[in-house]
Design an enzyme around this catalytic site. Sequence first.
Site, PDB file in Angstrom:
ATOM      1  N   ARG A   1       0.736  -1.174   0.187  1.00  0.00           N
ATOM      2  CA  ARG A   1       0.093  -0.127   0.248  1.00  0.00           C
ATOM      3  C   ARG A   1       0.943   1.010  -0.167  1.00  0.00           C
ATOM      4  O   ARG A   1       1.039   1.948   1.071  1.00  0.00           O
ATOM      5  CB  ARG A   1      -0.929   0.190   1.147  1.00  0.00           C
TER       6      ARG A   1
ATOM      7  N   ASP B   1       2.529   4.898  -0.492  1.00  0.00           N
ATOM      8  CA  ASP B   1       1.843   6.211   0.107  1.00  0.00           C
ATOM      9  C   ASP B   1       1.633   7.322  -1.005  1.00  0.00           C
ATOM     10  O   ASP B   1       2.211   6.967  -2.183  1.00  0.00           O
ATOM     11  CB  ASP B   1       3.166   6.966   0.986  1.00  0.00           C
TER      12      ASP B   1
ATOM     13  N   ARG C   1      11.406   5.163   3.799  1.00  0.00           N
ATOM     14  CA  ARG C   1      11.635   6.512   3.865  1.00  0.00           C
ATOM     15  C   ARG C   1      12.466   6.799   5.039  1.00  0.00           C
ATOM     16  O   ARG C   1      13.043   7.942   5.088  1.00  0.00           O
ATOM     17  CB  ARG C   1      10.354   7.454   3.652  1.00  0.00           C
TER      18      ARG C   1
END
Lengths: 248, 248
Positions: A50, A52, A198
């Site tokens: 999923r 971002d 990230r």
Amino acid sequence: MARFKLTIEYDGRPFVGWQRQANGLSVQQALEEAIFKFCGEDVRTTAAGRTDAGVHAAGQVAHVDIARPTLPDTVRDAVNQHLKPLPIAILEAELVDDGFNARMSAVQRAYRYRIVNRRAPLALEAGRAWQVMRPLDAAAMHAAAQHLVGHHDFTSFRAAECQAKSPVKTIDRLDVIRRGDAVEIEAEARSFLHHQIRNIAGTLKLVGEGKRPPGWVAEALAARDRAAAGPTAPPDGLCFLWVRYIAA
Amino acid sequence: MARFKLTIEYDGRPFVGWQRQANGLSVQQALEEAIFKFCGEDVRTTAAGRTDAGVHAAGQVAHVDIARPTLPDTVRDAVNQHLKPLPIAILEAELVDDGFNARMSAVQRAYRYRIVNRRAPLALEAGRAWQVMRPLDAAAMHAAAQHLVGHHDFTSFRAAECQAKSPVKTIDRLDVIRRGDAVEIEAEARSFLHHQIRNIAGTLKLVGEGKRPPGWVAEALAARDRAAAGPTAPPDGLCFLWVRYIAA
């Protein structure tokens, strides 16, 4: 009813992310609407990752069940027609057995985080890489990254909103490679936590800039505290590359 | 007055090409306006290659004379600020001698033409590559391309509007290389005719698709007739990579 495995490419910039949300268009919604236009079925797709808002994919994988009898190549070509002009493309559609689940059956996922390390703004890669101006020491970043390889509690690199039951994950590969004026972080694991890559990229950048020594990353990991690691890098540089399945 | 050599990157999509035109914003106009905002001087820039509308550059070179005394890095950073949010970036600014001319002093230019060879539309490279669906035989394209290497009359590959005095040019290198689902044409020469690489790309594509044998390209060249070669490939796939100077 037949199950299709879809391999999907998208530019994440115009989307709120993979997952359906009330506040904007998601890749999932755009894909499901295109499938509806093709076969008139109100389907639900399930994806391997999923991603971002703003995160890209070169090889996202999703599965979907379609009742209308159709050849896989027809699914690909027809849905691609209905996706236009959005930057989403089904690269491949394959018939799979009902037991296949794009999310649950995945055994390995690979992401790349791309940094362009220069003073000048990005004209050709705007929105597609993270521009870092200060010169990065990719070798130091790679050395630091090796502290994260293996089976660890990644609480320090996990978003507050992460829904995973456990913060424990196994990173199989985390390489930092300089390619001209770019520095790329390549990550492979069975699965990742929300924002894990990230947060790792934002942490390794501090090492690359010389603000922290490589060993600091081991301390940040051991702290099991999000505040101990570096900031979250922007979504621009992240691309979901591929997913591996045992049998698809 | 000081002369600066500017190395420039741009995404050609929003522009009418390098050169100033009445019908829309050119890279040249955008750049000259940004320089005006920086130093208040109404300058004229001269570029190594006058790229067409939609053609990209990773290393275009231009020169400009600026009266206001300024360090090269300041020219780069300040003009880049004024270029925002346009997809143009000055990668480097260097002080050069008055004899330097970005166009006339260039001794070698390199371009890449990128084809993505697949059925699915381009999501990540929309506007940045030419999508060709039929499978391409890159080895046949490369063999065909070798007929064009060397000193030839390229009338068959020259746009009707080409302003060069002579259709005779020397191509030093013309390689066709498959890289995954992409096929890239790499071209090097002292200089090129208008549309020369796009016309070569459109011609080699017919060979790659098996519609013409490699030897046909030699015949098309010998015909000295634009109608004897293939169609002009779209600008999307073309990127101006670099320019070499004897002394800059």
